[in-house]
Design an enzyme around this catalytic site. Structure first.
Site, PDB file in Angstrom:
ATOM      1  N   HIS A 179      -2.647  -1.102  -4.221  1.00 54.63           N
ATOM      2  CA  HIS A 179      -3.580  -1.477  -4.554  1.00 54.63           C
ATOM      3  C   HIS A 179      -4.488  -0.538  -3.789  1.00 54.63           C
ATOM      4  O   HIS A 179      -3.283   0.971  -3.429  1.00 54.63           O
ATOM      5  CB  HIS A 179      -4.348  -2.420  -2.895  1.00 54.63           C
ATOM      6  CG  HIS A 179      -3.748  -2.004  -1.869  1.00 54.63           C
ATOM      7  ND1 HIS A 179      -4.945  -2.744  -0.856  1.00 54.63           N
ATOM      8  CD2 HIS A 179      -3.826  -1.494  -1.202  1.00 54.63           C
ATOM      9  CE1 HIS A 179      -4.570  -2.277   0.321  1.00 54.63           C
ATOM     10  NE2 HIS A 179      -3.855  -1.350   0.294  1.00 54.63           N
ATOM     11  N   SER A 189       0.614  -1.521   0.060  1.00 54.57           N
ATOM     12  CA  SER A 189      -0.141  -0.355   0.347  1.00 54.57           C
ATOM     13  C   SER A 189       0.927   0.625  -0.186  1.00 54.57           C
ATOM     14  O   SER A 189       1.622   1.769  -1.010  1.00 54.57           O
ATOM     15  CB  SER A 189      -0.772   0.203   1.595  1.00 54.57           C
ATOM     16  OG  SER A 189      -1.928   1.163   0.412  1.00 54.57           O
TER      17      SER A 189
END
Length: 225
Positions: free
Chosen positions: A126, A101
């Site tokens: 993501h 992330s």
């Protein structure tokens, strides 16, 4: 039973007696930073503060930034990313374990040619998460801002990786794990290292090339897979 944070002896320059400090503070003095937990405002502010100090103390020596983190707040990640771009010194980002992330975003934000991974590390791309809850009016306002930040982060990923923004948007819609070879092909990193001594060689190459006006990314990219 937890062992706590180890303490090591350190003598402050100009002092005759050593004191014991925790190992992370000792490593900060060697210009080595760690992101080894969830990234929140407190952690981000500590990292930003140390980078500002190290840059003002000596703007000719680079910083090594080790990352093993599941990511965290978009605002915190953007703050750390912006500081890496703002300071004068090179920042070598190194993924060990997992950079997921916003941690993968920080990894990609390192100095070009000096974004590294160990052989068994992974990165994960993501959609960054935003907060929720509260009154409907504020939820709508927050949703608009979260979408704006996600689009900003997608554009910055595209800038740092060279990937089309359309592909970044698609790849951010699910958990996208990559090993070093795939991460290098994608443009998130420049180089896989197998031994920590390679960092010294990489730093020397970058230092030598800076004297001639820039870093030879082609040469650095050919080292490792």
């Amino acid at each position: 039973m937890p062992i706590g944070i180890p303490k090591v002896a350190y003598r402050i320059p100009g002092e005759s007696v050593s004191t014991y400090v925790d190992v992370y503070n000792r490593l900060y003095r060697e210009r080595i930073l760690f992101l080894g937990e969830d990234l929140d405002d407190e952690v981000a502010n500590q990292l930003i503060g140390v980078m500002v100090f190290l840059n003002s103390e000596d703007d000719t020596k680079g910083i090594f930034f080790y990352i093993n983190s599941p990511g965290g707040s978009m605002n915190s990640g953007l703050g750390v990313y912006d500081m890496i771009q703002h300071i004068n010194v090179d920042v070598t980002t190194i993924c060990m374990g997992l950079a997921a992330s916003m941690a993968s975003f920080i990894l990609a934000g390192g100095t070009p040619g000096q974004r590294l991974m160990f052989p068994h590390a992974r990165v994960m791309l993501h959609q960054p998460m935003g907060g929720n809850g509260g009154k409907a009016k504020y939820m709508v306002e927050e949703s608009v801002e979260v979408k704006r930040l996600r689009e900003l982060i997608a554009h910055l990923y595209a800038k740092r990786t060279g990937q089309p923004i359309e592909r970044i948007r698609i790849d951010m819609n699910r958990d996208n794990f990559m090993r070093p070879r795939a991460a290098k092909e994608y443009g998130l990193i420049d180089h896989m290292i197998t031994h920590i001594t390679e960092l010294d060689e990489l730093e020397k190459d970058a230092s030598d090339l800076r004297r001639f006006g820039g870093v030879d990314l082609t040469k650095l990219n050919k080292q490792g897979s």
